[in-house]
Write a protein that holds these residues in place. Structure first.
Motif, mmCIF file in Angstrom:
data_model
loop_
_atom_site.group_PDB
_atom_site.id
_atom_site.type_symbol
_atom_site.label_atom_id
_atom_site.label_comp_id
_atom_site.label_asym_id
_atom_site.label_seq_id
_atom_site.Cartn_x
_atom_site.Cartn_y
_atom_site.Cartn_z
ATOM 1 N N PHE A 240 5.665 -4.405 13.350
ATOM 2 C CA PHE A 240 6.170 -3.606 12.228
ATOM 3 C C PHE A 240 5.793 -4.214 10.873
ATOM 4 O O PHE A 240 5.323 -3.481 9.980
ATOM 5 N N PRO A 241 5.950 -5.529 10.655
ATOM 6 C CA PRO A 241 5.515 -6.090 9.370
ATOM 7 C C PRO A 241 4.027 -5.859 9.095
ATOM 8 O O PRO A 241 3.636 -5.598 7.948
ATOM 9 N N ALA A 242 3.207 -5.935 10.145
ATOM 10 C CA ALA A 242 1.771 -5.681 9.965
ATOM 11 C C ALA A 242 1.527 -4.230 9.566
ATOM 12 O O ALA A 242 0.642 -3.940 8.749
ATOM 13 N N MET A 243 2.305 -3.314 10.135
ATOM 14 C CA MET A 243 2.162 -1.907 9.774
ATOM 15 C C MET A 243 2.553 -1.678 8.324
ATOM 16 O O MET A 243 1.870 -0.967 7.587
ATOM 17 N N LEU A 244 3.650 -2.293 7.885
ATOM 18 C CA LEU A 244 4.056 -2.143 6.489
ATOM 19 C C LEU A 244 2.996 -2.699 5.547
ATOM 20 O O LEU A 244 2.701 -2.108 4.501
ATOM 21 N N ALA A 245 2.401 -3.827 5.917
ATOM 22 C CA ALA A 245 1.341 -4.404 5.095
ATOM 23 C C ALA A 245 0.142 -3.464 5.030
ATOM 24 O O ALA A 245 -0.488 -3.310 3.971
ATOM 25 N N ALA A 246 -0.175 -2.806 6.148
ATOM 26 C CA ALA A 246 -1.283 -1.858 6.164
ATOM 27 C C ALA A 246 -1.001 -0.669 5.263
ATOM 28 O O ALA A 246 -1.890 -0.181 4.555
ATOM 29 N N LEU A 247 0.249 -0.194 5.257
ATOM 30 C CA LEU A 247 0.602 0.939 4.403
ATOM 31 C C LEU A 247 0.487 0.576 2.933
ATOM 32 O O LEU A 247 0.013 1.376 2.116
ATOM 33 N N ARG A 248 0.910 -0.636 2.584
ATOM 34 C CA ARG A 248 0.821 -1.051 1.186
ATOM 35 C C ARG A 248 -0.638 -1.189 0.758
ATOM 36 O O ARG A 248 -0.997 -0.839 -0.369
ATOM 37 N N ALA A 249 -1.469 -1.684 1.658
ATOM 38 C CA ALA A 249 -2.888 -1.820 1.330
ATOM 39 C C ALA A 249 -3.561 -0.453 1.198
ATOM 40 O O ALA A 249 -4.508 -0.294 0.423
ATOM 41 N N ALA A 250 -3.039 0.541 1.932
ATOM 42 C CA ALA A 250 -3.633 1.882 1.886
ATOM 43 C C ALA A 250 -3.351 2.595 0.578
ATOM 44 O O ALA A 250 -4.053 3.537 0.206
ATOM 45 N N GLY A 251 -2.321 2.155 -0.150
ATOM 46 C CA GLY A 251 -2.003 2.770 -1.436
ATOM 47 C C GLY A 251 -1.058 3.947 -1.290
ATOM 48 O O GLY A 251 -0.806 4.449 -0.194
ATOM 49 N N GLY A 252 -0.536 4.413 -2.409
ATOM 50 C CA GLY A 252 0.438 5.492 -2.427
ATOM 51 C C GLY A 252 -0.186 6.845 -2.699
ATOM 52 O O GLY A 252 -1.318 7.116 -2.284
ATOM 53 N N PRO A 253 0.520 7.710 -3.409
ATOM 54 C CA PRO A 253 0.027 9.064 -3.661
ATOM 55 C C PRO A 253 -1.329 9.111 -4.339
ATOM 56 O O PRO A 253 -2.086 10.069 -4.143
ATOM 57 N N ALA A 254 -1.668 8.107 -5.131
ATOM 58 C CA ALA A 254 -2.952 8.116 -5.842
ATOM 59 C C ALA A 254 -4.139 8.061 -4.901
ATOM 60 O O ALA A 254 -5.259 8.440 -5.283
ATOM 61 N N LYS A 255 -3.929 7.588 -3.664
ATOM 62 C CA LYS A 255 -5.009 7.490 -2.686
ATOM 63 C C LYS A 255 -5.053 8.690 -1.738
ATOM 64 O O LYS A 255 -5.853 8.711 -0.816
ATOM 65 N N GLN A 256 -4.210 9.676 -1.969
ATOM 66 C CA GLN A 256 -4.160 10.834 -1.105
ATOM 67 C C GLN A 256 -5.281 11.822 -1.446
ATOM 68 O O GLN A 256 -5.866 11.768 -2.531
ATOM 69 N N PRO A 257 -5.602 12.753 -0.546
ATOM 70 C CA PRO A 257 -6.616 13.772 -0.842
ATOM 71 C C PRO A 257 -6.231 14.616 -2.051
ATOM 72 O O PRO A 257 -5.060 14.678 -2.445
ATOM 73 N N LEU A 258 -7.199 15.299 -2.592
ATOM 74 C CA LEU A 258 -7.006 16.083 -3.813
ATOM 75 C C LEU A 258 -5.858 17.088 -3.728
ATOM 76 O O LEU A 258 -5.068 17.179 -4.676
#
Length: 206
Positions: A41-59
Motif C-alpha cells: 500500500f505505501p508503494a501504491m500511494l507513492a506511485a499515485l503521488r508520482a503520477a500527479g493530480g488533476p493536471a496530469k489527467q487527459p484533456l
C-alpha cells in the motif's frame, strides 16, 4: 468492472467507519494492481503521488475540473469560509488517540484534498466547500485473483438541498469521464512502479 457495490466498502473493517457515521457512501471504485502484495500500500500511494493530480489527467478531465473551478469562483463555492475548519470541522478533530498520533500523510498543492490520516492499509483525505464535505478513502484489500488491489470510496455529506442537487448533477461526469480516466492513470502508475522495481531486483540478482 471498476465500480463496486457499496458493500465492498462498508463490509471492510476500516478505521474510517469510526469517523464518518454522518456521511453517506457515494461511490466505490477498484483499481487493478497485478503482482501487488499485502505490504504494498505505501508503494501504491507513492506511485499515485508520482503520477500527479488533476493536471496530469487527459484533456476532457482537465476541462471538467477547469469548468468546476470557474463556477466555484463565480458563485463563491470554494471560499475559505466554506472549507474545512470554517464551515465544517475537520475529521482530524474526531480522531481517537491512536489515529491522531499516526502519520497524517503529506499534503500536495496539486490536490485540493487534505490528509486526515495514513496507515499501512488505508488512508483518508477530505475536502469541504459550499456544496459538500467529502472524504476520499483509499483501502488495500486482497482481490479475487489473490493479488491485492486498491479501492477508493467517496463519502459525502451534502450541504442541504443544494448540495444534494449538485452531487446528482455531477454524477454522470464522475462515472463516465473522471473515474475511468483516474482508473487508467492510477493503474498505469502502479504498473510502471512495479515493473521498475522488478527490473531493479532482477538486475541486482545477476
Amino acid at each position: 468492472m471498476p465500480r463496486l457495490a457499496k458493500t465492498a466498502y462498508t463490509e471492510q473493517p476500516w478505521r474510517i467507519h469510526e469517523l464518518t457515521s454522518d456521511f453517506s457512501v457515494e461511490d466505490v471504485w477498484s483499481f487493478r494492481t497485478p503482482g501487488a502484495g499485502p505490504d504494498d500500500f505505501p508503494a501504491m500511494l507513492a506511485a499515485l503521488r508520482a503520477a500527479g493530480g488533476p493536471a496530469k489527467q487527459p484533456l476532457p478531465v482537465r476541462f471538467l475540473f477547469a469548468v468546476r473551478w470557474k463556477l466555484g469562483a463565480v458563485f463563491g463555492w470554494d471560499k475559505p469560509s466554506a472549507g474545512v475548519g470554517e464551515r465544517v470541522t475537520s475529521l482530524r478533530d474526531r480522531l481517537p488517540g491512536d489515529l491522531h498520533d499516526a502519520p497524517r500523510g503529506p499534503d500536495d498543492e496539486g490536490m485540493p484534498l487534505t490528509a486526515v490520516y495514513e496507515l499501512d492499509r488505508e488512508s483518508a483525505r477530505e475536502l469541504a466547500n459550499k456544496t459538500v464535505h467529502t472524504v476520499m478513502h483509499l483501502g488495500w484489500v486482497q482481490g479475487t485473483d489473490g493479488d491485492h488491489e486498491l479501492r477508493m470510496a467517496v463519502l459525502v455529506k451534502p450541504n442541504g438541498r443544494f448540495g444534494r442537487l449538485y452531487m446528482a448533477a455531477i454524477a454522470p461526469f464522475r462515472h463516465l469521464v473522471v473515474y475511468p480516466a483516474l482508473t487508467r492513470q492510477w493503474e498505469r502508475a502502479w504498473r510502471e512502479r512495479h515493473n521498475a522495481e522488478t527490473e531493479y531486483e532482477e538486475g541486482g540478482s545477476r
